[in-house]
Design a protein around this motif. Sequence first.
Motif, PDB file in Angstrom:
ATOM      1  N   THR A   1       9.220  32.520 -18.142  1.00  0.00           N
ATOM      2  CA  THR A   1       8.646  31.625 -17.124  1.00  0.00           C
ATOM      3  C   THR A   1       7.141  31.451 -17.349  1.00  0.00           C
ATOM      4  OG1 THR A   1       8.282  33.444 -15.553  1.00  0.00           O
ATOM      5  CG2 THR A   1      10.395  32.321 -15.453  1.00  0.00           C
ATOM      6  N   PHE A   2       6.480  32.524 -17.749  1.00  0.00           N
ATOM      7  CA  PHE A   2       5.044  32.438 -18.030  1.00  0.00           C
ATOM      8  C   PHE A   2       4.784  31.482 -19.200  1.00  0.00           C
ATOM      9  CE2 PHE A   2       1.317  33.867 -20.423  1.00  0.00           C
ATOM     10  CZ  PHE A   2       0.341  33.904 -19.439  1.00  0.00           C
ATOM     11  N   GLN A   3       5.546  31.642 -20.273  1.00  0.00           N
ATOM     12  CA  GLN A   3       5.379  30.802 -21.461  1.00  0.00           C
ATOM     13  C   GLN A   3       5.539  29.319 -21.130  1.00  0.00           C
ATOM     14  OE1 GLN A   3       8.326  31.592 -24.518  1.00  0.00           O
ATOM     15  NE2 GLN A   3       8.103  29.540 -25.357  1.00  0.00           N
ATOM     16  N   LYS A   4       6.560  28.980 -20.364  1.00  0.00           N
ATOM     17  CA  LYS A   4       6.814  27.580 -20.053  1.00  0.00           C
ATOM     18  C   LYS A   4       5.839  27.035 -19.008  1.00  0.00           C
ATOM     19  CE  LYS A   4       9.859  26.735 -23.064  1.00  0.00           C
ATOM     20  NZ  LYS A   4       9.595  25.738 -24.133  1.00  0.00           N
ATOM     21  N   GLY A   5       5.377  27.904 -18.120  1.00  0.00           N
ATOM     22  CA  GLY A   5       4.332  27.485 -17.185  1.00  0.00           C
ATOM     23  C   GLY A   5       3.051  27.130 -17.919  1.00  0.00           C
ATOM     24  N   MET A   6       2.702  27.929 -18.904  1.00  0.00           N
ATOM     25  CA  MET A   6       1.515  27.657 -19.712  1.00  0.00           C
ATOM     26  C   MET A   6       1.691  26.383 -20.542  1.00  0.00           C
ATOM     27  SD  MET A   6      -0.809  29.929 -19.115  1.00  0.00           S
ATOM     28  CE  MET A   6      -1.868  29.880 -20.561  1.00  0.00           C
ATOM     29  N   GLU A   7       2.888  26.191 -21.053  1.00  0.00           N
ATOM     30  CA  GLU A   7       3.157  24.990 -21.847  1.00  0.00           C
ATOM     31  C   GLU A   7       3.036  23.726 -20.990  1.00  0.00           C
ATOM     32  OE1 GLU A   7       6.805  23.253 -24.581  1.00  0.00           O
ATOM     33  OE2 GLU A   7       6.614  25.433 -24.361  1.00  0.00           O
TER      34      GLU A   7
ATOM     35  N   LEU B   1      -5.450  33.485 -20.141  1.00  0.00           N
ATOM     36  CA  LEU B   1      -4.036  33.804 -19.929  1.00  0.00           C
ATOM     37  C   LEU B   1      -3.244  33.806 -21.231  1.00  0.00           C
ATOM     38  CD1 LEU B   1      -3.159  31.800 -16.655  1.00  0.00           C
ATOM     39  CD2 LEU B   1      -3.733  34.219 -16.894  1.00  0.00           C
ATOM     40  N   GLU B   2      -3.627  32.902 -22.150  1.00  0.00           N
ATOM     41  CA  GLU B   2      -2.859  32.805 -23.405  1.00  0.00           C
ATOM     42  C   GLU B   2      -3.013  34.046 -24.292  1.00  0.00           C
ATOM     43  OE1 GLU B   2      -4.931  30.643 -22.010  1.00  0.00           O
ATOM     44  OE2 GLU B   2      -5.927  29.413 -23.540  1.00  0.00           O
ATOM     45  N   SER B   3      -3.975  34.904 -23.980  1.00  0.00           N
ATOM     46  CA  SER B   3      -4.177  36.106 -24.795  1.00  0.00           C
ATOM     47  C   SER B   3      -3.418  37.325 -24.266  1.00  0.00           C
ATOM     48  CB  SER B   3      -5.669  36.451 -24.860  1.00  0.00           C
ATOM     49  OG  SER B   3      -6.144  36.883 -23.586  1.00  0.00           O
ATOM     50  N   LEU B   4      -2.702  37.173 -23.137  1.00  0.00           N
ATOM     51  CA  LEU B   4      -2.022  38.314 -22.529  1.00  0.00           C
ATOM     52  C   LEU B   4      -0.820  38.755 -23.357  1.00  0.00           C
ATOM     53  CD1 LEU B   4      -1.989  37.294 -18.738  1.00  0.00           C
ATOM     54  CD2 LEU B   4      -3.649  38.727 -19.938  1.00  0.00           C
ATOM     55  N   THR B   5      -0.614  40.057 -23.415  1.00  0.00           N
ATOM     56  CA  THR B   5       0.580  40.607 -24.057  1.00  0.00           C
ATOM     57  C   THR B   5       1.737  40.556 -23.058  1.00  0.00           C
ATOM     58  OG1 THR B   5       0.145  42.861 -23.285  1.00  0.00           O
ATOM     59  CG2 THR B   5      -0.871  42.192 -25.377  1.00  0.00           C
ATOM     60  N   GLN B   6       2.947  40.864 -23.539  1.00  0.00           N
ATOM     61  CA  GLN B   6       4.110  40.828 -22.640  1.00  0.00           C
ATOM     62  C   GLN B   6       3.971  41.854 -21.523  1.00  0.00           C
ATOM     63  OE1 GLN B   6       8.046  40.543 -23.998  1.00  0.00           O
ATOM     64  NE2 GLN B   6       7.668  38.684 -25.174  1.00  0.00           N
ATOM     65  N   ASP B   7       3.443  43.027 -21.830  1.00  0.00           N
ATOM     66  CA  ASP B   7       3.237  44.043 -20.791  1.00  0.00           C
ATOM     67  C   ASP B   7       2.212  43.570 -19.770  1.00  0.00           C
ATOM     68  OD1 ASP B   7       5.086  45.714 -21.886  1.00  0.00           O
ATOM     69  OD2 ASP B   7       3.628  46.955 -22.969  1.00  0.00           O
TER      70      ASP B   7
END
Length: 566
Positions: free
Chosen positions: A155-161, A373-379
């Motif tokens: 959800t984070f990935q697609k929100g950023m996209e 935000l784009e630099s955040l790791t999965q954790d």
Amino acid sequence: MYSLLPLVLSLLAAAITALCLYLFYLIVLWPRHNPLCRLPGPPTRSLFGNHLGAVLDPSRSPRVHEKFITDYGRNVRIRGLFPWEERLFTLDPVSLAHILKHSTIYEKPWQSRALISSMIGVGMLAAEGQMHKRQRRVATPAFSIQNMRALIPVTFQKGMELRDRWMSLISDARDLSTEEKSCGGMKLDVCHWVSRATFDVIGLAGFDYQFNAIRDESNELFMAYKDMFETAISQQKGSLWDLAALYFPVIDKLWPGERYKVVKKSHEVINRVAGRLIQEKKRKIEEAEKVGSMYGGKDLLSALLKANVAVDLPPDQRISDEDILHNINTFLFAGSDTSSLTVTWLLYLLAKYPEVQGRLRTELRSIQPAVPLESLTQDEIASLYAAIAELPYLENVVRETLRLIPPVHSSIRVATQDDVIPTSTPVELRTRDGRVEKANSFLMPKGACVHVPIEAFNLDREVWGADGWAFNPDRWDNLPEAVKAQPGLYNNILTFSAGPRSCIGVKFSIIEIKMFVFILLTHFKFAPADPVGKANVVLTRPYVVDKHREGSQCPLFVIPLTEGSA
């Protein structure tokens, strides 16, 4: 040949006579014995009049529902589609809790199941009885808290996209209108774009498949689902032909209309592509088992397939590949459309109430990481969502949006047997001699339908207070005592239903909504554009006023936030 003519005419006359007698029984005799006719209810203006338009139209249904309570009480008899079809309309929390709890007695009518299964198959939305119980048992582990947390990065990935796509559209825009230039943003159909984003999310979360719908709309499988959902559902006209085809499916096969052709073509693509995905997943799971390891797929399809072959699941409780495909279709339909509409309506309400928008943005920024935000790791993404989930005002705004504009306006159930329905307060029943007697229950006859007014329960001003029709997120800090008696899976609202058939994906939906709101609201400001109204087309969809034929849309001015802007 001529000798057969009298026989044919006699048979035809007999059939017409039998039909007339049956209609006489339904229209004249049955109402005298139908237990529902003892309930109070509004009159009809003609023999073929009904109350469906009044209770299903979201532009007037709140007023109608309130008038029902005032004039007739909380258990009301209304007229359905046909002159003999009396339905129960209930706003009684005890009555409705009883109906939703006893899902084996109160099922979806065959017409609803036929419409759903003709598009997405017999998954959990259309299945009833033991089939539904078996499918839900297999699917439940896929929606565990652990599995839902594993889908947060998706959800984070697609929100950023989606954020990046909007930024690109706005920066590259030419020939902006005067209004767009003055506000510093661009008018975008938020409904359209959020729908594409949630489809991408459910593609990855559902079966690890990239629709890439935010980027473009060229993917074969995406277009198959999109065409099927839009043509068959959101653009349906409710014509007599559509109604006849629903009751007599052979009509579509003999004289296929546009809807039938689109669904058939879409099914061919879905069965081919999605069917192949299921077989590939099964192969990967089997290969992992051969080497003594566990396949690490985190999507719902992987979890569903693994749960279906679990050693503690009896063989007779397992479901077929066809059932799995039908449930993936169900997840796509229920998981993309409902979440996208909730995010759309939430952004619309924030645009309409800028003070709420500003207050919510301030809260969201209080937990915004210092790094991009784009630099955040999965954790780090998981930790960020844990903080987002605990934000009190965001929770209030999400709850209030789901209460005020539930994606599903209302539902319907049919009694499969005679049943006695309890009431919270005495109901007035009319006797055959015209007297009125009070009772704490009433008889629901087999074959009669119940109208489940989801929106009406959420907006009931006798329960939620005088401002029950207003958007007020602060109400959740001090709820009236009466709210606690309301049935509902989520915070005493019926948006996610209640009982054994309540929404299995509620946790995933809330994750998706909150993550999208966090990303979008910390990067954009939203302002009203064209006037938007509501229409109940299977789901409660936004439409530009006087432009209903252009389809569902919710234009808003989307304004990029600069450093330090509110």
